[in-house]
Design a protein around this motif. Sequence first.
Motif, PDB file in Angstrom:
ATOM      1  N   VAL A   1      20.829  28.027  65.422  1.00 43.83           N
ATOM      2  CA  VAL A   1      21.438  27.724  64.122  1.00 43.83           C
ATOM      3  C   VAL A   1      22.589  28.674  63.807  1.00 43.83           C
ATOM      4  CG1 VAL A   1      21.013  27.583  61.647  1.00 43.83           C
ATOM      5  CG2 VAL A   1      19.317  26.708  63.247  1.00 43.83           C
ATOM      6  N   HIS A   2      22.413  29.956  64.098  1.00 46.84           N
ATOM      7  CA  HIS A   2      23.455  30.939  63.770  1.00 46.84           C
ATOM      8  C   HIS A   2      24.273  31.357  64.984  1.00 46.84           C
ATOM      9  CE1 HIS A   2      21.897  31.103  59.766  1.00 46.84           C
ATOM     10  NE2 HIS A   2      20.704  31.423  60.207  1.00 46.84           N
ATOM     11  N   SER A   3      23.959  30.799  66.131  1.00 43.86           N
ATOM     12  CA  SER A   3      24.729  31.110  67.337  1.00 43.86           C
ATOM     13  C   SER A   3      24.571  29.942  68.296  1.00 43.86           C
ATOM     14  CB  SER A   3      24.198  32.392  67.996  1.00 43.86           C
ATOM     15  OG  SER A   3      22.949  32.139  68.594  1.00 43.86           O
ATOM     16  N   LYS A   4      25.271  30.006  69.386  1.00 37.24           N
ATOM     17  CA  LYS A   4      25.131  28.941  70.385  1.00 37.24           C
ATOM     18  C   LYS A   4      24.109  29.348  71.447  1.00 37.24           C
ATOM     19  CE  LYS A   4      29.648  26.836  69.795  1.00 37.24           C
ATOM     20  NZ  LYS A   4      29.185  25.695  69.048  1.00 37.24           N
ATOM     21  N   LEU A   5      23.120  30.122  71.023  1.00 36.75           N
ATOM     22  CA  LEU A   5      22.122  30.627  71.955  1.00 36.75           C
ATOM     23  C   LEU A   5      20.724  30.272  71.456  1.00 36.75           C
ATOM     24  CD1 LEU A   5      21.920  32.404  74.516  1.00 36.75           C
ATOM     25  CD2 LEU A   5      21.655  34.358  73.007  1.00 36.75           C
ATOM     26  N   VAL A   6      20.042  29.406  72.183  1.00 35.29           N
ATOM     27  CA  VAL A   6      18.665  29.070  71.839  1.00 35.29           C
ATOM     28  C   VAL A   6      17.758  30.100  72.511  1.00 35.29           C
ATOM     29  CG1 VAL A   6      16.831  27.366  72.130  1.00 35.29           C
ATOM     30  CG2 VAL A   6      19.124  26.631  71.507  1.00 35.29           C
ATOM     31  N   LYS A   7      16.965  30.802  71.724  1.00 32.58           N
ATOM     32  CA  LYS A   7      16.124  31.872  72.256  1.00 32.58           C
ATOM     33  C   LYS A   7      14.668  31.459  72.433  1.00 32.58           C
ATOM     34  CE  LYS A   7      18.786  35.521  70.004  1.00 32.58           C
ATOM     35  NZ  LYS A   7      18.739  36.575  68.987  1.00 32.58           N
ATOM     36  N   TYR A   8      14.159  30.611  71.538  1.00 26.49           N
ATOM     37  CA  TYR A   8      12.720  30.371  71.513  1.00 26.49           C
ATOM     38  C   TYR A   8      12.352  28.890  71.595  1.00 26.49           C
ATOM     39  CZ  TYR A   8      12.775  35.160  69.847  1.00 26.49           C
ATOM     40  OH  TYR A   8      13.000  36.500  69.737  1.00 26.49           O
ATOM     41  N   LEU A   9      11.243  28.640  72.286  1.00 32.19           N
ATOM     42  CA  LEU A   9      10.598  27.338  72.325  1.00 32.19           C
ATOM     43  C   LEU A   9       9.212  27.544  71.736  1.00 32.19           C
ATOM     44  CD1 LEU A   9      10.429  24.354  73.399  1.00 32.19           C
ATOM     45  CD2 LEU A   9       9.509  25.321  75.505  1.00 32.19           C
ATOM     46  N   VAL A  10       8.846  26.750  70.738  1.00 37.80           N
ATOM     47  CA  VAL A  10       7.546  26.862  70.083  1.00 37.80           C
ATOM     48  C   VAL A  10       6.724  25.638  70.435  1.00 37.80           C
ATOM     49  CG1 VAL A  10       6.336  27.062  67.872  1.00 37.80           C
ATOM     50  CG2 VAL A  10       8.555  28.179  68.188  1.00 37.80           C
ATOM     51  N   SER A  11       5.484  25.861  70.897  1.00 34.37           N
ATOM     52  CA  SER A  11       4.582  24.745  71.197  1.00 34.37           C
ATOM     53  C   SER A  11       3.355  24.828  70.301  1.00 34.37           C
ATOM     54  CB  SER A  11       4.177  24.742  72.680  1.00 34.37           C
ATOM     55  OG  SER A  11       3.497  25.927  73.027  1.00 34.37           O
ATOM     56  N   GLY A  12       3.003  23.702  69.694  1.00 35.01           N
ATOM     57  CA  GLY A  12       1.795  23.597  68.889  1.00 35.01           C
ATOM     58  C   GLY A  12       0.759  22.814  69.686  1.00 35.01           C
ATOM     59  N   HIS A  13      -0.485  23.263  69.658  1.00 36.17           N
ATOM     60  CA  HIS A  13      -1.520  22.684  70.500  1.00 36.17           C
ATOM     61  C   HIS A  13      -2.655  22.078  69.676  1.00 36.17           C
ATOM     62  CE1 HIS A  13       0.035  24.544  74.297  1.00 36.17           C
ATOM     63  NE2 HIS A  13       0.684  25.246  73.376  1.00 36.17           N
ATOM     64  N   GLU A  14      -3.317  21.096  70.279  1.00 36.94           N
ATOM     65  CA  GLU A  14      -4.386  20.357  69.619  1.00 36.94           C
ATOM     66  C   GLU A  14      -5.516  21.272  69.143  1.00 36.94           C
ATOM     67  OE1 GLU A  14      -5.545  15.870  70.658  1.00 36.94           O
ATOM     68  OE2 GLU A  14      -6.340  17.324  72.067  1.00 36.94           O
ATOM     69  N   ASN A  15      -5.745  22.377  69.876  1.00 39.55           N
ATOM     70  CA  ASN A  15      -6.830  23.295  69.499  1.00 39.55           C
ATOM     71  C   ASN A  15      -6.415  24.265  68.388  1.00 39.55           C
ATOM     72  OD1 ASN A  15      -5.170  25.106  70.800  1.00 39.55           O
ATOM     73  ND2 ASN A  15      -6.620  25.646  72.418  1.00 39.55           N
ATOM     74  N   GLY A  16      -5.185  24.115  67.862  1.00 39.94           N
ATOM     75  CA  GLY A  16      -4.725  24.967  66.767  1.00 39.94           C
ATOM     76  C   GLY A  16      -3.857  26.126  67.204  1.00 39.94           C
ATOM     77  N   ASN A  17      -3.772  26.400  68.501  1.00 45.49           N
ATOM     78  CA  ASN A  17      -2.926  27.496  68.978  1.00 45.49           C
ATOM     79  C   ASN A  17      -1.450  27.141  68.831  1.00 45.49           C
ATOM     80  OD1 ASN A  17      -5.202  28.893  69.704  1.00 45.49           O
ATOM     81  ND2 ASN A  17      -5.021  28.509  71.886  1.00 45.49           N
ATOM     82  N   ILE A  18      -0.649  28.162  68.552  1.00 42.88           N
ATOM     83  CA  ILE A  18       0.796  28.030  68.512  1.00 42.88           C
ATOM     84  C   ILE A  18       1.361  29.125  69.409  1.00 42.88           C
ATOM     85  CG2 ILE A  18       2.862  28.171  67.062  1.00 42.88           C
ATOM     86  CD1 ILE A  18       1.054  27.244  64.717  1.00 42.88           C
ATOM     87  N   TYR A  19       2.239  28.723  70.342  1.00 43.12           N
ATOM     88  CA  TYR A  19       2.839  29.686  71.268  1.00 43.12           C
ATOM     89  C   TYR A  19       4.346  29.718  71.051  1.00 43.12           C
ATOM     90  CZ  TYR A  19      -1.620  29.567  73.728  1.00 43.12           C
ATOM     91  OH  TYR A  19      -2.950  29.636  74.043  1.00 43.12           O
ATOM     92  N   VAL A  20       4.917  30.922  71.113  1.00 42.74           N
ATOM     93  CA  VAL A  20       6.353  31.097  71.033  1.00 42.74           C
ATOM     94  C   VAL A  20       6.806  31.612  72.409  1.00 42.74           C
ATOM     95  CG1 VAL A  20       8.255  32.298  69.895  1.00 42.74           C
ATOM     96  CG2 VAL A  20       6.229  31.658  68.570  1.00 42.74           C
ATOM     97  N   TRP A  21       7.640  30.812  73.091  1.00 41.59           N
ATOM     98  CA  TRP A  21       8.114  31.134  74.429  1.00 41.59           C
ATOM     99  C   TRP A  21       9.530  31.678  74.337  1.00 41.59           C
ATOM    100  CZ3 TRP A  21       4.147  30.514  77.627  1.00 41.59           C
ATOM    101  CH2 TRP A  21       3.152  29.618  77.244  1.00 41.59           C
ATOM    102  N   ASN A  22       9.778  32.829  74.963  1.00 45.90           N
ATOM    103  CA  ASN A  22      11.118  33.412  75.006  1.00 45.90           C
ATOM    104  C   ASN A  22      11.866  32.779  76.175  1.00 45.90           C
ATOM    105  OD1 ASN A  22      13.407  34.961  75.234  1.00 45.90           O
ATOM    106  ND2 ASN A  22      12.370  36.875  74.727  1.00 45.90           N
ATOM    107  N   LEU A  23      12.877  31.969  75.882  1.00 47.27           N
ATOM    108  CA  LEU A  23      13.615  31.259  76.923  1.00 47.27           C
ATOM    109  C   LEU A  23      14.587  32.155  77.669  1.00 47.27           C
ATOM    110  CD1 LEU A  23      14.393  27.931  75.030  1.00 47.27           C
ATOM    111  CD2 LEU A  23      12.571  28.369  76.677  1.00 47.27           C
ATOM    112  N   LEU A  24      14.815  33.351  77.137  1.00 46.16           N
ATOM    113  CA  LEU A  24      15.779  34.264  77.769  1.00 46.16           C
ATOM    114  C   LEU A  24      15.119  35.210  78.768  1.00 46.16           C
ATOM    115  CD1 LEU A  24      17.963  35.141  74.659  1.00 46.16           C
ATOM    116  CD2 LEU A  24      18.262  33.308  76.327  1.00 46.16           C
TER     117      LEU A  24
END
Length: 131
Positions: free
Chosen positions: A107-130
């Motif tokens: 949003v503030h740059s042309k660099l996507v840093k994170y991928l967020v996955s939400g899971h059926e069991n309630g877990n949420i993971y934040v993946w660093n793409l860099l």
Amino acid sequence: SSCQRSLKIESLKLKTCAVQRDWLMLGYACGKIQVYDINKVLLLATTTSEGGVEALTSDFHKGKIFYADTDGGLFEWDPLDNKRQRALSNQINTKSKITCLVTDDGVHSKLVKYLVSGHENGNIYVWNLLS
């Protein structure tokens, strides 16, 4: 506001969809994934997942799409070079189905840093793409 256009692109069961910048991404229960130019409603690329598509998002700047299949697999796909697909599943330590995917979309740059996955069991993971 009013609906600008109505699209009936496929007679398949649409499972998930996402829009980022000019891309309209459609994921179907049969595993088909399509990417359209949303302005021209022009098909840019198609691929097929082994299982049905649960969720998808993109890194528009790098021309990559991330999608999860019904078996809990997470994949990276370059729609501009259809042959390039990479499984990211080995980075996930859960068998729980991914129900939601989103990137920070630069949003503030042309660099996507994170991928967020939400899971059926309630877990949420934040993946660093860099990393």
